[in-house]
Design an enzyme around this catalytic site. Structure first.
Site, short mmCIF file in Angstrom:
data_model
loop_
_atom_site.label_atom_id
_atom_site.label_comp_id
_atom_site.label_asym_id
_atom_site.label_seq_id
_atom_site.Cartn_x
_atom_site.Cartn_y
_atom_site.Cartn_z
N GLU A 102 53.02 44.73 29.39
CA GLU A 102 53.24 43.84 29.51
C GLU A 102 53.98 43.56 30.78
O GLU A 102 53.99 42.91 31.54
CB GLU A 102 53.49 42.93 28.52
N ASP A 131 51.54 32.75 31.29
CA ASP A 131 51.89 33.13 31.96
C ASP A 131 51.04 32.46 32.94
O ASP A 131 50.49 31.07 33.01
CB ASP A 131 50.93 34.57 32.28
N CYS A 136 37.65 21.09 28.72
CA CYS A 136 37.17 21.06 30.15
C CYS A 136 37.70 19.34 31.13
O CYS A 136 36.75 18.65 31.17
CB CYS A 136 37.30 21.78 30.88
N CYS A 165 38.32 31.57 34.85
CA CYS A 165 39.10 30.04 35.20
C CYS A 165 39.97 30.80 36.48
O CYS A 165 41.29 30.35 36.18
CB CYS A 165 40.28 29.52 34.38
N CYS A 171 32.55 27.85 35.95
CA CYS A 171 32.88 26.84 34.36
C CYS A 171 31.28 26.26 33.77
O CYS A 171 31.01 26.73 32.56
CB CYS A 171 32.45 25.45 35.26
N CYS A 209 32.08 29.39 30.98
CA CYS A 209 33.37 29.03 30.49
C CYS A 209 33.31 28.53 28.40
O CYS A 209 32.72 27.75 28.48
CB CYS A 209 34.01 28.18 31.46
N TYR A 248 58.01 35.47 28.04
CA TYR A 248 57.09 36.22 27.70
C TYR A 248 56.34 36.82 27.09
O TYR A 248 55.61 37.37 26.48
CB TYR A 248 56.36 35.53 29.60
#
Length: 493
Positions: free
Chosen positions: A124, A224, A294, A278, A285, A288, A206
Site C-alpha cells: 500500500e 483513495d 450509477c 471506472c 460503463c 461496469c 487510508y
C-alpha cells in the site's frame, strides 16, 4: 416551488433502480388538480403560445453532500455485484497472494498474521502515487531482501533508499523503515485495528484502513482517489473532492458500503473498479458491474450535456514552483596521464539533509540558484561551493583537466519544477598532492567518493540517474570524436 419539487424528485429517483421521469407540465397539472386537454378544431385557431422548455436536470451542489447516503437495498446490490465482479476479474498481484493466505477455520500463529499485515503495508505504501505495474518488481525485490518486519527493522536508511530508488516520494520509504523499527521496539506484535495502526509513524487513515481490512478482515472502509471517483459517480456528487467536509463524507459513504463479511475483498474491489473500468477519462460503463446504481450514468443518458466524467469535479492543481540548480559532476582522476575507459577515477557524491525533499539521498554537488543564470555565474557559484565544502581550490591544489557544459534537464516533482544546468568537471591533484576526502566533522555535510562501477549499481534517484546518463553519453560521444580524428591521415600540402 413546484419546479424545485419536480427536479428534486427526478434527481433522486434516477439514483435507484427506477427510471421515472416527470416533466414540468405534468407536475403543473398535478398541482392544479387535473390534466388539461386541448381540442384542435378548424374553428379554434392553434395557440401561438410557445411550449415551456423542458427543465434542465440539476445535480446536487457541494452543500448537499452531507445529505447523501446509500439505502439498504442499494448497499446490498452494490456489494453483491462488485464482489462477484472482483472474484472473476481481480488482477493476480504478489501481495494479494500473501494477504489472502489465511488458515480457514484453523488458529493461525502470529508469524502468519504479521506476514499478511507486513505485505499489505509495504504494497500500500508503494502503491501511493505509483502505477501497479511499476510496483510489482519493487515489491518482489523488497520482500526477497526483507521478508519480515524484523528484517526490515535491521536495515539502514541508505539501504532502504537504494531499494526504493526510482519509486519517488522517498519520505514514504523512510516512514516505512521507522514504523518497522517502532513495532519491533514495542514488542513486535503487529497491530490490527485502525486506532492502533494510526499510532505508528507514517501510517495514515487510508493505510490503516487497508491493512486492517485486507490483512485482518476488519469491517472498516478505505478511501483513495479511485474510491472517491467511484462513489462520486454513484451519487453524482459535485462537491469539491479535496474539501475537508467532502473527504469526511466520502469516508462515511465508503463505510456504509463496506461488506462486513469480506471487507478486504470489497475494499480492493472498489479500488480495482476505479483503477480499471471506472477510469478518470475513459470509463467502461457498459461492463461496469454497478452501472445500474450509477446516478451519473443515469443523468448522462437523460441529458446529453451531462457526462459521467464530470464526476468528480476537476480541482485546480496548485501551481508548481520553478527552481533552478547548477549541478557539477565532479570527477577526480589519479596520476595516470590517460583519460578514457582505462583511467582510474572517482566521482564526488553528496548526501542530502535528513529532512526535506529527497531526504538522506545521494546526489552530485549542486547549488540552488535564485533564478536562471548564465554559464559564468553558475561556475562562480559552483567554485565557491566546492571550496567551502570540500576544500577544493581550483587554482592552487588541483588542476582542471576539462570543464564542459553538458546540457539542461528538467525534473518535475509534485510541487516543484526543477531546471538543472549540468556540467562535467574533471580534476587532477597537482604534483604529489592528494585530496583528503576522509576528513569530515559532524557539522559538515556527508560526502564520499564513488568509482564508476559502484555508481552504476547504486540506487540513485531518477533525476540523479538521468544526470549521470547524460554525462556518460557525452563522454562516449567525445571519446568517439577523438578516436575518429586520430584515424584520419594528415593532409599533404
Amino acid at each position: 416551488m413546484q419546479l424545485a419539487i419536480c427536479l428534486h424528485f427526478q434527481t433522486h429517483c434516477v439514483a435507484g433502480k427506477h427510471n421515472w421521469h416527470y416533466s414540468l407540465s405534468s407536475m403543473d397539472a398535478i398541482g392544479a388538480g387535473a390534466e388539461k386537454k386541448t381540442a384542435i378544431s378548424k374553428k379554434r385557431p392553434r395557440s401561438t403560445r410557445q411550449p415551456k422548455p423542458k427543465p434542465k436536470i440539476e445535480v446536487p451542489t457541494s452543500g448537499d453532500i452531507e445529505d447523501f447516503s446509500f439505502s439498504k437495498n442499494e448497499t446490498l446490490q452494490i456489494r453483491a455485484s462488485l464482489l462477484e465482479w472482483y472474484d472473476n476479474n481481480q488482477r493476480d498481484l504478489p501481495w494479494r497472494r500473501i494477504s489472502s493466505s489465511s488458515s480457514c477455520g484453523f488458529k493461525e500463529d502470529d508469524d502468519e498474521r504479521e506476514k499478511r499485515g507486513y505485505a499489505v503495508w509495504v504494497s500500500e505504501v508503494m502503491l501511493q502515487q505509483t502505477r501497479v505495474s511499476t510496483v510489482i518488481d519493487y515489491f518482489n525485490r523488497w520482500m526477497n531482501k526483507w521478508p519480515t518486519l524484523r528484517h526490515l527493522a535491521q536495515a539502514s536508511l541508505e539501504e532502504v533508499n537504494e531499494m526504493w530508488a526510482g519509486l519517488g516520494y522517498y519520505r514514504r520509504a523512510r516512514f516505512l523503515l521507522e514504523g518497522a523499527k517502532e513495532v519491533v521496539e514495542q514488542g513486535g506484535t503487529f497491530p490490527e485495528t485502525v486506532s492502533d495502526l494510526r499510532n505508528i509513524k507514517g501510517i495514515g487513515e487510508y493505510t490503516a484502513g487497508a491493512i486492517s481490512s485486507i490483512a485482518f478482515k476488519k469491517a472498516v472502509p478505505v478511501v483513495d482517489g479511485n474510491v472517491v471517483r467511484v462513489i462520486s459517480r454513484l451519487k453524482a456528487i459535485s462537491a469539491n473532492p479535496k474539501d475537508a467536509a467532502s473527504v469526511k463524507n466520502f469516508w462515511k459513504l465508503a463505510g456504509q458500503l463496506v461488506d462486513p463479511f469480506r471487507p478486504g475483498d470489497f475494499n480492493q474491489a472498489l479500488m480495482e473498479l476505479g483503477a480499471t473500468l471506472c477510469s478518470l477519462s475513459n470509463p467502461g460503463c457498459a461492463a461496469c458491474p454497478i452501472s445500474a446504481q450509477c446516478h451519473a450514468l443515469s443523468l448522462s443518458r437523460q441529458n446529453e450535456s451531462v457526462h459521467v466524467t464530470d464526476y468528480p469535479i476537476k480541482v485546480m492543481k496548485a501551481k508548481q514552483r520553478h527552481e533552478f540548480s547548477a549541478v557539477s559532476v565532479v570527477e577526480i582522476l589519479d596520476c595516470q596521464e590517460t583519460i578514457g575507459p582505462q583511467s582510474s577515477s572517482k566521482f564526488i557524491l553528496v548526501k542530502r539533509p535528513n529532512n526535506g525533499l529527497l531526504a538522506g539521498l545521494w546526489e552530485f554537488p549542486s547549488v540552488l540558484l535564485e533564478k536562471e543564470a548564465d554559464l559564468a555565474s553558475r561556475r562562480i557559484a559552483i567554485d565557491k561551493f566546492l571550496q567551502s565544502s570540500f576544500n577544493l581550490d581550483l587554482k592552487e591544489s588541483i588542476r582542471i583537466v576539462s570543464r564542459e557544459y553538458i546540457g539542461e534537464y528538467v525534473h518535475v516533482f509534485s510541487h516543484i519544477r526543477l531546471k538543472m544546468y549540468i556540467e562535467l568537471l574533471v580534476l587532477r591533484p597537482k604534483g604529489n598532492n592528494s585530496i583528503d576526502y576522509k576528513k569530515q566533522d559532524k557539522e559538515s555535510m556527508t560526502w564520499k567518493y564513488v568509482d564508476s562501477k559502484n555508481l552504476d549499481s547504486m540506487g540513485l534517484t531518477s533525476g540523479v540517474r538521468k544526470v549521470y546518463s547524460m554525462v556518460q553519453k557525452h563522454k562516449q560521444t567525445d571519446q568517439g570524436t577523438i578516436l575518429e580524428r586520430r584515424r584520419k591521415p594528415a593532409l599533404r600540402r
